[in-house]
Write an enzyme that holds these catalytic residues in place. Structure first.
Site, PDB file in Angstrom:
ATOM      1  N   TYR A  41       0.801  -1.214   0.000  1.00 38.38           N
ATOM      2  CA  TYR A  41       0.000   0.000   0.000  1.00 38.38           C
ATOM      3  C   TYR A  41       0.840   1.273   0.000  1.00 38.38           C
ATOM      4  CZ  TYR A  41      -4.355  -2.553   0.835  1.00 38.38           C
ATOM      5  OH  TYR A  41      -5.439  -3.371   0.717  1.00 38.38           O
ATOM      6  N   LYS A  67       3.228 -13.694   6.164  1.00 42.91           N
ATOM      7  CA  LYS A  67       3.423 -14.686   5.112  1.00 42.91           C
ATOM      8  C   LYS A  67       4.927 -14.901   4.913  1.00 42.91           C
ATOM      9  CE  LYS A  67       1.620 -17.490   2.033  1.00 42.91           C
ATOM     10  NZ  LYS A  67       1.037 -18.763   2.493  1.00 42.91           N
ATOM     11  N   ASP A 123      -2.515 -17.171   5.673  1.00 46.68           N
ATOM     12  CA  ASP A 123      -3.597 -17.947   5.074  1.00 46.68           C
ATOM     13  C   ASP A 123      -4.258 -18.882   6.087  1.00 46.68           C
ATOM     14  OD1 ASP A 123      -1.159 -19.219   5.070  1.00 46.68           O
ATOM     15  OD2 ASP A 123      -1.420 -20.243   3.159  1.00 46.68           O
ATOM     16  N   ASP A 182      -5.851  -5.792   5.848  1.00 51.63           N
ATOM     17  CA  ASP A 182      -7.028  -5.401   5.076  1.00 51.63           C
ATOM     18  C   ASP A 182      -7.954  -6.597   4.885  1.00 51.63           C
ATOM     19  OD1 ASP A 182      -8.740  -3.844   3.615  1.00 51.63           O
ATOM     20  OD2 ASP A 182      -7.333  -3.366   2.018  1.00 51.63           O
TER      21      ASP A 182
END
Length: 430
Positions: A157, A229, A295, A319
């Site tokens: 972002y 991640k 995930d 988000d």
């Protein structure tokens, strides 16, 4: 545009040695918002003023100062985000805003992101809890009680992107080909790709995780989960995880116990010793610092929500996660949010949903997101009595089954009421 004149009877909020100094008559800037913004702001400001008046017997009062951004600003001043708005939000520290239109076909990529970056609001704070009676797609929404600390200024972002076919992307690809040939070879179709850069810094990580741990200590929370991640993006998301653990052990040894400590004890003394060490640390009141892959986190917040308490994560993960969690407790229409810099005191609280222009000026939509963002704002100011009054009023109003259309269509025996009437019911129940 000319700089709006502050209310004469109000006084600015200031900060001294990291502590907010809030007068009894603070000036708080607000941005009404676009689309449904005027409807939900009108409901919200009445609820906030009523909560303050009823909680403090007229001894405290917010003096509101309208500033402009989005469609209303563009119509009046031919600019989506005036410099004067940024200056006022910076000068008065704490502000609140409705949903804003994102310009189409050029200009600012996102007004929300622009405000966060220009004011360096590095924490996106998203508490997620269920109000009894709110329709939910899961069996046990009452088990969802989490607070997300989403890093607001880095990651994808940051907006460092190069468009396919542009001169900029060609220069960037040439730079990679010349200086980083091994990485360049990993680009499958270089002639037709756009490029994005993902910056993640140690400083940005540490100030976010510090805010999450401070919150957990202050609110007697049990754990902070670092969501990342890092199994794939080892030098950005993986580094975020590692820096977070290191900072917790370095700066909060008396308050935290980390899974990294558990791993070291297991390696040197065995798993039983590690388990006993962790059990003793948590029994003494220490906060568990752990991590989870992004995930699997999206699965586990559904299947094992009680395993999560405070969450610290990067921008894109946050988000996804905050919206997914909002769905578990009734949808984004009732999900609050705040963007905060705990070092400077600056904060912008906001509705987390979009402008829903087809419902504009119909007095129909749920004002819950902005009202609860206002509740977060009052709590940030230290006005906890008024904040508690809003929570209690929200509980009572939803329990009465007199709700806006989004809830009424899903609740048995509910009565659909207008946006303004929902505010009336909240005020009446205080």
């Amino acid at each position: 545009m000319n700089r709006p004149t502050p209310p004469a009877d109000g006084a600015p909020i200031t900060i001294d040695n990291g502590k907010l100094i809030v007068p009894d008559n603070p000036i708080i800037p607000y941005i009404e918002g676009d689309g449904t913004g005027p409807d939900i702001w009108c409901a919200t400001v009445r609820v906030l003023d009523a909560a303050v008046a009823k909680s403090y017997g007229g001894q405290r009062k917010i003096h509101w100062l309208e500033v402009y951004a989005g469609g209303k600003s563009f119509e009046q001043f031919n600019t989506w985000l005036p410099d004067e708005t940024i200056d006022i939000c910076r000068d008065f520290l704490v502000s609140i805003k409705g949903p804003l239109t994102t310009p189409i076909g050029g200009g600012i990529r996102s007004l929300n992101v622009a405000l966060r970056q220009l004011l360096d609001l590095y924490v996106c704070l998203r508490p997620v809890r269920w109000f009894k009676g709110v329709p939910s797609p899961v069996k046990r929404p009452d088990q969802v009680d989490m607070v997300i600390f989403r890093e607001n200024t880095e990651d994808i972002y940051a907006g460092i992107e190069f468009e396919r076919g542009s001169e900029e992307v060609q220069k960037f690809l040439q730079l990679m080909q010349s200086n980083f040939p091994a990485q360049y070879k990993k680009i499958r179709f270089p002639d037709s790709c756009g490029i994005g850069v993902k910056p993640v810094s140690q400083e940005g990580t540490e100030r976010l995780v510090k805010a999450a741990i401070d919150y957990a200590i202050a609110n007697k929370r049990k754990s902070v989960t670092i969501v990342h991640k890092g199994n794939i993006m080892k030098f950005t998301e993986g580094a975020f995880r590692n820096w977070a653990y290191a900072m917790a052990e370095r700066d909060y040894p008396d308050h935290t116990y980390t899974w990294e400590q558990w791993e070291r004890t297991k390696a040197s003394q065995g798993e039983e010793s590690a388990n006993n060490e962790q059990k003793a640390a948590l029994a003494s009141g220490k906060i568990l610092i752990k991590d989870a892959i992004a995930d699997i986190t999206l699965q586990q917040v559904l299947t094992r929500p009680t395993d999560f308490d405070v969450i610290a994560t990067l921008n894109l993960n946050g988000d996804y996660l905050s919206d997914a969690l909002a769905a578990q407790v009734g949808g984004i229409g009732i999900a609050p949010g705040g963007n905060i810099n705990y070092q400077t005191g600056k904060a912008v609280f906001e509705a987390t949903h979009g402008t829903a222009p087809k419902y504009a000026n119909l007095d129909r939509v749920n004002p819950g997101s902005l009202i609860l963002s206002g509740e977060m704002m009052l709590r940030y100011l230290g006005w906890t009595e008024a904040a508690d009054a809003i929570i209690n009023a929200m509980d009572a109003t939803i329990a009465s089954k007199q709700v806006t259309y989004d809830f009424a269509r899903l609740m048995d025996g509910a009565t659909e009421i207008k946006c303004s009437e929902f505010a009336d019911r909240m005020i009446g129940s205080m």
